[in-house]
Design a protein around this motif. Structure first.
Motif, PDB file in Angstrom:
ATOM      1  N   GLY A  86      38.788  23.600 -20.462  1.00 20.05           N
ATOM      2  CA  GLY A  86      39.877  23.692 -21.352  1.00 20.05           C
ATOM      3  C   GLY A  86      40.903  22.507 -21.398  1.00 20.05           C
ATOM      4  N   ILE A  87      42.287  22.760 -21.844  1.00 16.07           N
ATOM      5  CA  ILE A  87      43.227  21.897 -22.310  1.00 16.07           C
ATOM      6  C   ILE A  87      44.182  21.648 -20.987  1.00 16.07           C
ATOM      7  CG2 ILE A  87      45.040  20.931 -23.620  1.00 16.07           C
ATOM      8  CD1 ILE A  87      43.262  22.473 -25.959  1.00 16.07           C
ATOM      9  N   GLN A  88      44.288  20.439 -20.643  1.00 16.53           N
ATOM     10  CA  GLN A  88      45.624  20.115 -19.748  1.00 16.53           C
ATOM     11  C   GLN A  88      46.382  19.286 -20.328  1.00 16.53           C
ATOM     12  OE1 GLN A  88      44.274  18.372 -15.699  1.00 16.53           O
ATOM     13  NE2 GLN A  88      45.580  16.404 -16.452  1.00 16.53           N
ATOM     14  N   LEU A  89      47.878  19.795 -20.000  1.00 14.01           N
ATOM     15  CA  LEU A  89      48.983  18.934 -20.755  1.00 14.01           C
ATOM     16  C   LEU A  89      49.990  18.790 -19.491  1.00 14.01           C
ATOM     17  CD1 LEU A  89      50.696  21.381 -23.129  1.00 14.01           C
ATOM     18  CD2 LEU A  89      48.810  21.936 -21.830  1.00 14.01           C
ATOM     19  N   ASP A  90      50.743  17.684 -20.031  1.00 17.35           N
ATOM     20  CA  ASP A  90      52.011  17.413 -18.975  1.00 17.35           C
ATOM     21  C   ASP A  90      53.232  17.795 -20.028  1.00 17.35           C
ATOM     22  OD1 ASP A  90      50.216  16.355 -17.057  1.00 17.35           O
ATOM     23  OD2 ASP A  90      50.838  14.363 -17.282  1.00 17.35           O
ATOM     24  N   VAL A  91      54.090  18.821 -19.601  1.00 17.77           N
ATOM     25  CA  VAL A  91      55.087  19.295 -20.401  1.00 17.77           C
ATOM     26  C   VAL A  91      56.316  19.416 -19.734  1.00 17.77           C
ATOM     27  CG1 VAL A  91      53.552  20.797 -21.801  1.00 17.77           C
ATOM     28  CG2 VAL A  91      54.645  21.636 -19.922  1.00 17.77           C
ATOM     29  N   LEU A  92      57.423  18.964 -20.461  1.00 17.17           N
ATOM     30  CA  LEU A  92      58.856  19.377 -19.922  1.00 17.17           C
ATOM     31  C   LEU A  92      59.656  20.100 -20.886  1.00 17.17           C
ATOM     32  CD1 LEU A  92      61.316  17.052 -18.077  1.00 17.17           C
ATOM     33  CD2 LEU A  92      61.809  18.064 -20.309  1.00 17.17           C
ATOM     34  N   GLY A  93      60.035  21.225 -20.633  1.00 21.62           N
ATOM     35  CA  GLY A  93      60.931  21.959 -21.500  1.00 21.62           C
ATOM     36  C   GLY A  93      62.298  22.409 -21.105  1.00 21.62           C
ATOM     37  N   ASN A  94      62.737  23.559 -21.752  1.00 20.22           N
ATOM     38  CA  ASN A  94      63.935  24.096 -21.566  1.00 20.22           C
ATOM     39  C   ASN A  94      63.889  25.485 -20.863  1.00 20.22           C
ATOM     40  OD1 ASN A  94      62.944  25.139 -23.790  1.00 20.22           O
ATOM     41  ND2 ASN A  94      64.913  25.345 -24.694  1.00 20.22           N
ATOM     42  N   ASP A  95      62.866  25.853 -20.052  1.00 24.15           N
ATOM     43  CA  ASP A  95      62.667  26.945 -19.139  1.00 24.15           C
ATOM     44  C   ASP A  95      62.403  28.156 -20.325  1.00 24.15           C
ATOM     45  OD1 ASP A  95      61.864  27.918 -16.963  1.00 24.15           O
ATOM     46  OD2 ASP A  95      64.121  28.674 -16.648  1.00 24.15           O
ATOM     47  N   GLN A  96      61.827  27.748 -21.378  1.00 26.50           N
ATOM     48  CA  GLN A  96      61.363  28.795 -22.258  1.00 26.50           C
ATOM     49  C   GLN A  96      59.830  28.917 -22.416  1.00 26.50           C
ATOM     50  OE1 GLN A  96      63.342  30.677 -24.198  1.00 26.50           O
ATOM     51  NE2 GLN A  96      64.993  30.037 -23.182  1.00 26.50           N
ATOM     52  N   GLN A 116      47.544  31.104 -26.307  1.00 30.36           N
ATOM     53  CA  GLN A 116      47.679  30.847 -24.881  1.00 30.36           C
ATOM     54  C   GLN A 116      49.313  30.494 -24.495  1.00 30.36           C
ATOM     55  OE1 GLN A 116      46.224  29.500 -20.491  1.00 30.36           O
ATOM     56  NE2 GLN A 116      44.562  29.386 -21.954  1.00 30.36           N
ATOM     57  N   SER A 117      49.890  31.464 -24.042  1.00 22.47           N
ATOM     58  CA  SER A 117      51.348  30.838 -23.525  1.00 22.47           C
ATOM     59  C   SER A 117      51.588  30.153 -22.289  1.00 22.47           C
ATOM     60  CB  SER A 117      52.182  32.424 -23.682  1.00 22.47           C
ATOM     61  OG  SER A 117      52.237  33.142 -25.048  1.00 22.47           O
ATOM     62  N   PHE A 118      52.607  29.495 -22.117  1.00 27.28           N
ATOM     63  CA  PHE A 118      52.819  28.798 -21.091  1.00 27.28           C
ATOM     64  C   PHE A 118      54.489  28.723 -20.932  1.00 27.28           C
ATOM     65  CE2 PHE A 118      52.119  25.488 -24.452  1.00 27.28           C
ATOM     66  CZ  PHE A 118      53.503  24.729 -23.966  1.00 27.28           C
ATOM     67  N   THR A 126      52.071  19.652 -14.592  1.00 27.75           N
ATOM     68  CA  THR A 126      51.023  19.630 -15.323  1.00 27.75           C
ATOM     69  C   THR A 126      50.511  20.808 -15.506  1.00 27.75           C
ATOM     70  OG1 THR A 126      50.622  17.141 -14.672  1.00 27.75           O
ATOM     71  CG2 THR A 126      48.402  18.601 -15.198  1.00 27.75           C
ATOM     72  N   LEU A 127      49.685  21.415 -16.658  1.00 30.00           N
ATOM     73  CA  LEU A 127      49.385  22.854 -16.883  1.00 30.00           C
ATOM     74  C   LEU A 127      47.725  22.659 -17.376  1.00 30.00           C
ATOM     75  CD1 LEU A 127      52.234  24.191 -18.914  1.00 30.00           C
ATOM     76  CD2 LEU A 127      51.945  24.508 -16.332  1.00 30.00           C
ATOM     77  N   ASP A 168      51.211  13.840 -22.199  1.00 31.24           N
ATOM     78  CA  ASP A 168      49.828  13.777 -21.931  1.00 31.24           C
ATOM     79  C   ASP A 168      49.007  15.159 -22.515  1.00 31.24           C
ATOM     80  OD1 ASP A 168      47.580  11.597 -20.829  1.00 31.24           O
ATOM     81  OD2 ASP A 168      47.126  13.708 -20.094  1.00 31.24           O
ATOM     82  N   ILE A 169      47.972  15.039 -23.249  1.00 30.92           N
ATOM     83  CA  ILE A 169      47.326  16.283 -23.671  1.00 30.92           C
ATOM     84  C   ILE A 169      45.750  15.655 -23.570  1.00 30.92           C
ATOM     85  CG2 ILE A 169      47.712  15.946 -26.153  1.00 30.92           C
ATOM     86  CD1 ILE A 169      47.583  19.050 -26.123  1.00 30.92           C
ATOM     87  N   ARG A 170      44.934  16.643 -22.981  1.00 29.47           N
ATOM     88  CA  ARG A 170      43.487  16.182 -22.580  1.00 29.47           C
ATOM     89  C   ARG A 170      42.770  17.299 -22.514  1.00 29.47           C
ATOM     90  NH1 ARG A 170      42.875  11.535 -18.995  1.00 29.47           N
ATOM     91  NH2 ARG A 170      45.110  10.980 -19.916  1.00 29.47           N
ATOM     92  N   PHE A 171      41.420  17.329 -22.626  1.00 32.37           N
ATOM     93  CA  PHE A 171      40.466  18.319 -22.135  1.00 32.37           C
ATOM     94  C   PHE A 171      40.017  18.044 -20.672  1.00 32.37           C
ATOM     95  CE2 PHE A 171      39.577  17.777 -26.582  1.00 32.37           C
ATOM     96  CZ  PHE A 171      39.526  18.896 -27.225  1.00 32.37           C
TER      97      PHE A 171
END
Length: 178
Positions: A86-96, A116-118, A126-127, A168-171
């Protein structure tokens, strides 16, 4: 076709280029008459270099999205990601809630994707989004990870202020149980 390398983007190249050599682009529903507006920037967010999408998502004029998109292969060519889970990503957002959309060479219409939602929390996380949890949208074709063409990080489907940062985004691959 080339095999997908682990890193999709680690933000080590000058903006808007990803490590793949392709550039990130911001796409809004204005391409189809909507009125959502946003921006894409490369900046430091909570201590980490990031690509950031901000803006207002509006449902007016049948709109409703902002998207950070990246072609995976040279000149839109597909990559074979079948060796990955799959895909792994490091994210930061506004709780949306946001979506990650995948497109393959099997899809020809712009509204077709695998989604796919997150949830993007207000601190770095890291998701991992496994390929087997992506849902086909407006297509009957199964997701063939051997034919991945584009990824998109999307604020979609409801009126809200988007603020999403990716560091960061990677497989990724799960170790097989022997």
């Amino acid at each position: 076709m080339t095999d997908a390398t682990e890193i999709i983007d680690d933000l080590s190249r000058p903006a808007p280029l990803a490590i793949t050599g392709n550039g990130w682009v911001l796409i809004s529903d204005r391409v189809m008459g909507g009125v959502s507006s946003g921006s894409m920037s490369r900046e430091t967010v909570a201590g980490r270099p990031a690509i950031r999408m901000r803006g207002g998502v509006s449902l007016d004029n049948n709109g409703g999205f902002l998207q950070l998109a990246l072609d995976l292969g040279d000149a839109g060519a597909p990559v074979d990601a079948s060796a990955w889970t799959g895909i792994q990503l490091d994210v930061l957002g506004n709780d949306q809630s946001y979506n990650l959309h995948l497109r393959t060479t099997d899809l020809s219409r712009p509204w077709e994707s695998y989604r796919q939602s997150f949830q993007a929390q207000p601190s770095w996380q890291t998701l991992r989004l496994p390929f087997d949890r992506f849902v086909p949208h407006r297509t009957e074709r199964p997701l063939r990870t051997s034919r991945l063409r584009r990824i998109g990080l999307i604020a979609i489907g409801r009126e809200f202020e988007a603020d999403l940062a990716i560091a960061d985004i990677r497989f990724y691959a799960e170790a097989s149980a022997d």
